[in-house]
Design an enzyme around this catalytic site. Structure first.
Site, short mmCIF file in Angstrom:
data_model
loop_
_atom_site.label_atom_id
_atom_site.label_comp_id
_atom_site.label_asym_id
_atom_site.label_seq_id
_atom_site.Cartn_x
_atom_site.Cartn_y
_atom_site.Cartn_z
N HIS A 125 0.83 -1.21 0.00
CA HIS A 125 0.00 0.00 0.00
C HIS A 125 0.86 1.26 0.00
O HIS A 125 1.86 1.35 0.74
CB HIS A 125 -0.92 0.01 1.23
N ASN A 127 0.30 4.29 1.21
CA ASN A 127 0.31 5.00 2.49
C ASN A 127 0.73 4.10 3.65
O ASN A 127 1.62 4.44 4.43
CB ASN A 127 -1.08 5.58 2.79
N HIS A 184 39.95 51.01 -9.45
CA HIS A 184 38.98 51.88 -10.13
C HIS A 184 39.13 51.78 -11.65
O HIS A 184 38.81 52.73 -12.38
CB HIS A 184 39.15 53.35 -9.70
N SER A 314 31.12 36.62 -34.37
CA SER A 314 30.18 37.54 -34.99
C SER A 314 29.64 36.96 -36.28
O SER A 314 30.35 36.28 -37.01
CB SER A 314 30.85 38.89 -35.27
N LYS A 320 36.32 37.94 -35.74
CA LYS A 320 36.09 38.36 -34.36
C LYS A 320 35.90 37.14 -33.47
O LYS A 320 35.18 36.21 -33.80
CB LYS A 320 34.84 39.24 -34.29
N GLU A 327 31.59 34.90 -20.37
CA GLU A 327 30.23 35.42 -20.51
C GLU A 327 29.21 34.39 -20.02
O GLU A 327 28.23 34.74 -19.34
CB GLU A 327 29.96 35.77 -21.97
#
Length: 462
Positions: A125, A127, A184, A314, A320, A327
């Site tokens: 069963h 359950n 920076h 490209s 290219k 990425e």
């Protein structure tokens, strides 16, 4: 699966049609009918964990004398087959379902029951046997923890170790290459390329350390708490035995949670784990972006390194080549950060004795672990291991870096140093040449003070 032929199944709510060849029963079918939302199913790792938990539950019940040995064996064999992925097509329920995951728990109960019944030749069963001593309210939180812990242990930590090794090797290879540092995005004091890469390795290693620390809480299991945390209808030793059996089978140190009320009512450990995954995603973004900047060019950018050329960059510009791996890694990181926001919202949905966003927490957590693991391996193998260094570009920029004048500050002072730097930059000349004109320092002193390699070790003792 032939979905044009049906059989009749029934549950406490009545009868309904189920595809003839489906191994699930009425409760699964109701969920299929009720939640045609996304087409996204519970992840493979989660189904594997469901099978393992059902296997361990049957074993624990047998040890406690609560279930006949032959029934337990049949349930365990069926559960392991589910865990191994033999029956994935019979787990059709959408992740956007009842928040407790009850539908997925009953899906497992019904499929395992069907398989075990056929093997045993007697009724098993869903359950009374497969779900004995359990509730969806402790099974699903347990599976969230088990699936995530196993995925981290088996996939992510090995992937991070692989990436760390690749970075360590590259750092050693480039330890003597001195380059312009940047703060920076502006020229700063020199560093070695090896120092820069070793900082990335440290980020990755710290990410692994954070995950290992989180595992202490992720390996604590809700099993045994049943419906609300009191353990109703379960033997007091049941949860502990389930944890021991899972530990023995997987090698991961699972244990029964110290407080079952907490383990049912909240998903704090999953939220914590997701937070560590988010931190790792941030680290990988930093590494990916540094690689992209260093690779930029080849003529108008930094051009310090050349990433492996993997595909045309490209559809209109011949020749290219783009930094496709960094990425892709950055996009993985963005997805993980988005998943973390969903998991955070899910974690807030613990209402009284139960969290009600368990399926979506599981889905996003497991996706984050998997894509971070695969992205780490790809980053190591297709970007870190194969990039080459453009030493000529690096040396050219280093020789003209006006910030090298910082090393003269203790000797000539900040104000005169600033004047030397400004003139060197304005005239496009080397700092040494300008400093020779504007100070009393000799060639030998300037060579010693402005040695870029020495400056990467903290500078010269004056």
């Amino acid at each position: 699966m032939n979905d044009k032929a049906f059989r009749i199944e029934k549950d406490s709510m009545g009868e309904l049609q189920v595809p003839e060849n489906a191994l699930w029963g009425a409760q699964t079918q109701r969920a299929v009918n009720n939640f045609p939302i996304s087409g996204l199913k519970m992840p493979r790792q989660f189904i594997a964990a469901l099978g393992l938990v059902k296997w361990a539950a049957a074993g624990a019940n047998a040890e406690l004398g609560l279930i006949k040995s032959e029934v337990a064996i049949a349930v365990q064999k069926a559960s392991l087959a589910v865990s191994d992925g033999d029956y994935d097509e019979h787990f059709p329920i959408d992740i956007f379902q009842t928040g407790s995951g009850t539908s997925s728990n009953m899906n497992a109960n019904e499929v395992i029951s069907h398989i075990a019944t056929e093997a045993l030749g007697a009724n098993v069963h869903p359950n009374d046997h497969v779900n004995m001593s359990q509730s969806s309210n402790d099974v699903i939180p347990t599976c969230v923890h088990v699936s995530a812990a196993l995925a981290i242990h088996q996939q992510l930590l090995p992937a991070l170790a692989h990436l760390s090794e690749a970075l360590e090797s590259k750092a050693e290879e480039t330890r003597d290459i001195v380059k312009t540092g940047r703060t920076h995005l502006m020229d700063a004091m020199p560093v070695t390329l090896g120092q820069e890469i070793d900082a990335w390795r440290s980020q990755v290693d710290h990410g692994a350390e954070r995950l290992n620390d989180t595992m202490k809480r992720l390996t604590a299991l809700a099993q045994g708490g049943t419906a609300v945390g009191t353990g109703i209808n379960a033997h007091p030793k049941f949860g502990g035995k389930v944890a021991v059996l899972l530990n023995e089978r997987t090698g991961v140190p699972f244990r029964a949670a110290d407080n079952q009320f907490e383990s049912l009512s909240c998903q704090d450990a999953a939220v914590e784990t997701s937070g560590q995954l988010r931190t790792l995603a941030v680290s990988l973004t930093k590494i990916a972006n540094d690689l992209r900047w260093m690779n930029s060019g080849p003529l108008a950018g930094f051009g310090e390194i050349a990433l492996p050329a993997l595909q045309p960059g490209s559809s209109i510009m011949p020749g290219k080549v783009n930094p496709v791996i960094p990425e892709a890694v950055a996009m993985v990181a963005a997805q993980v950060i988005g998943n973390d926001a969903t998991i955070m919202m899910g974690g807030q949905s613990g209402n009284f004795q139960l969290n009600v966003m368990l399926p979506v927490v599981a889905y996003n957590l497991l996706q984050s672990i998997e894509i971070l693991a695969t992205a780490s391996v790809v980053l190591a193998d297709k970007a870190i291991a194969g990039f080459t260094v453009n030493e000529e570009n690096i040396h050219r920029a280093l020789g003209r870096n006006p910030i090298l004048v910082t090393a003269l500050n203790p000797v000539i002072g900040y104000e005169l140093g600033a004047a030397v730097a400004k003139k060197a930059y304005a005239e496009g000349r080397a700092v040494k040449d300008v400093a020779k004109e504007m100070t009393d320092l000799t060639d030998e002193e300037l060579d010693r003070l402005l040695d870029p390699a020495a400056l990467t070790e903290g500078g010269i003792k004056h």
